[in-house]
Design an enzyme around this catalytic site. Structure first.
Site, PDB file in Angstrom:
ATOM      1  N   LYS A 219     -14.122  50.714  76.592  1.00 50.49           N
ATOM      2  CA  LYS A 219     -13.307  49.986  77.562  1.00 50.49           C
ATOM      3  C   LYS A 219     -14.173  49.009  78.349  1.00 50.49           C
ATOM      4  O   LYS A 219     -15.399  49.132  78.390  1.00 50.49           O
ATOM      5  CB  LYS A 219     -12.636  50.968  78.528  1.00 50.49           C
ATOM      6  N   ASP A 220     -13.510  48.061  78.996  1.00 50.73           N
ATOM      7  CA  ASP A 220     -14.190  47.016  79.746  1.00 50.73           C
ATOM      8  C   ASP A 220     -15.110  47.588  80.818  1.00 50.73           C
ATOM      9  O   ASP A 220     -14.806  48.608  81.426  1.00 50.73           O
ATOM     10  CB  ASP A 220     -13.163  46.117  80.428  1.00 50.73           C
TER      11      ASP A 220
END
Length: 360
Positions: free
Chosen positions: A72-73
């Site tokens: 994920k970011d």
């Protein structure tokens, strides 16, 4: 000027981590028994790998045995699940209890429970996004709303995002140099697969770009391999008139190549296009069989369906201007939020990047 495409309104992402919120939608829940422990946690401004390593070490687990569905970011607030393997002699239920009590910088553990197997890449149903797009020009909210209504109705071209190609955007070139024997490749199998996926993505994006230019990215062509929206099943387009109507109704979408030794090619004109672009990208005589250990290839829909789309203008403190547009939507696994947003806003190159920094 006649025929000119209207400029999209400008927008900025990630002024703060809280502007980009992602929640992983699990494909299944932990069973409550087994030697692995599923830990659902939220991280803020941390990469997935850093967060997983820190949690594993704090609990006395081997980080190399950890599993997760996807990265994920970093500059975001993201919620996802990691599996940790209980060390020899440690009761997984005790490990789950200790995981729930963890207090680490930028990490909040929500749940933890044992399960019978390790979590692997792709073990998720999708991702739910809440994103604040800032710097949107005053007066453009109507235009933005119209664009999102169209996206909810028709979808968007399903391009791989910029982060697929690494921090410097050169992973596909690095992969090609390595696989053609011009440079020494990485030793780490994970990095090898990462580079190969970038090269696969470059071929797909080039095919998608050609179909967008030709106006056929959501249209069935004779010989296309079409994907059913309901089940994901593939079939060859033989009845063009019928399948074009099904595509218009959203029942099916054409697919593009995620090249590999076992990938199924379409027929007719779509096959000619894909083989021509694959050759132009990979080079004459590229041996796909040599990449089998990196992934056998698959098909990816050219159209991305965006679910549960909502948006709202959030006014600045003055009450006179639109401070940001807050957008809500759900994407299937493997899809990119920036692909959706770039169809509405002019984000600029720096704003297109999403994904963990270790993707480089």
């Amino acid at each position: 000027m006649r025929g000119r495409v209207p400029a999209k309104p400008a927008g900025r992402l990630k002024d703060a981590p809280e502007d980009f919120v992602v929640e992983e939608i699990p494909a299944y829940e932990p069973s409550g028994a087994g030697e692995h422990v599923f830990v659902r946690f939220a991280k803020t401004d941390r990469t997935t790998l850093d967060a997983v390593r820190e949690m594993a070490r704090a609990l006395g687990c081997d980080p190399r045995e950890a599993g997760f569905a996807g990265m994920k970011d970093r500059r975001a607030v993201t919620t996802q699940t990691v599996s940790l393997h209980a060390p020899r002699g440690v009761d997984p239920r005790d490990l789950a209890s200790r995981a729930k009590a963890l207090a680490l910088p930028g990490i909040v553990v929500h749940e933890a429970a044992p399960h019978g197997h390790k979590m692997k890449p792709g073990h998720l149903a999708g991702n739910r996004f809440t994103i604040a797009v800032r710097g949107v020009p005053p007066g453009s909210l109507g235009e933005v709303g119209t664009a999102f209504e169209r996206i909810a109705r028709e979808g968007v071209p399903n391009a791989f995002g910029a982060q697929r190609f690494g921090k410097y955007g050169d992973n596909a070139e690095r992969a090609l140099a390595w696989l053609r024997g011009k440079e020494r490749g990485p030793r780490d199998p994970r990095v090898q697969r990462l580079l190969w996926s970038a090269l696969q993505s470059a071929v797909f994006n080039a095919v998608l770009g050609a179909r967008v230019t030709g106006g056929t990215w959501a249209t069935a062509l004779e010989g296309d391999l079409l994907k059913l929206r309901s089940s994901g099943g593939l079939f060859v387009c033989a009845d063009v008139q019928t399948d074009r109507e099904r595509a218009r109704l959203g029942e099916v979408s054409p697919t593009g190549p995620v090249v590999g030794a076992r990938m199924r090619w379409p027929e007719g004109a779509p096959a000619d296009l894909e083989r021509r672009i694959a050759t132009a990208t990979l080079g004459e005589g590229f041996d796909l069989e040599s990449t089998r250990r990196l992934g056998e290839g698959s098909r990816r829909a050219l159209r991305l369906w965006v679910q549960d789309v909502r948006w709202e203008g959030v006014q600045a403190d003055s009450g006179h201007q639109t401070d940001c547009v807050r957008v809500y939507f759900v994407l299937p696994k493997g899809a990119y939020a920036t692909t959706v947003l770039a169809a509405v806003f002019e984000l600029g190159e720096a704003q297109r990047e999403e994904g963990d920094s270790e993707d480089s």
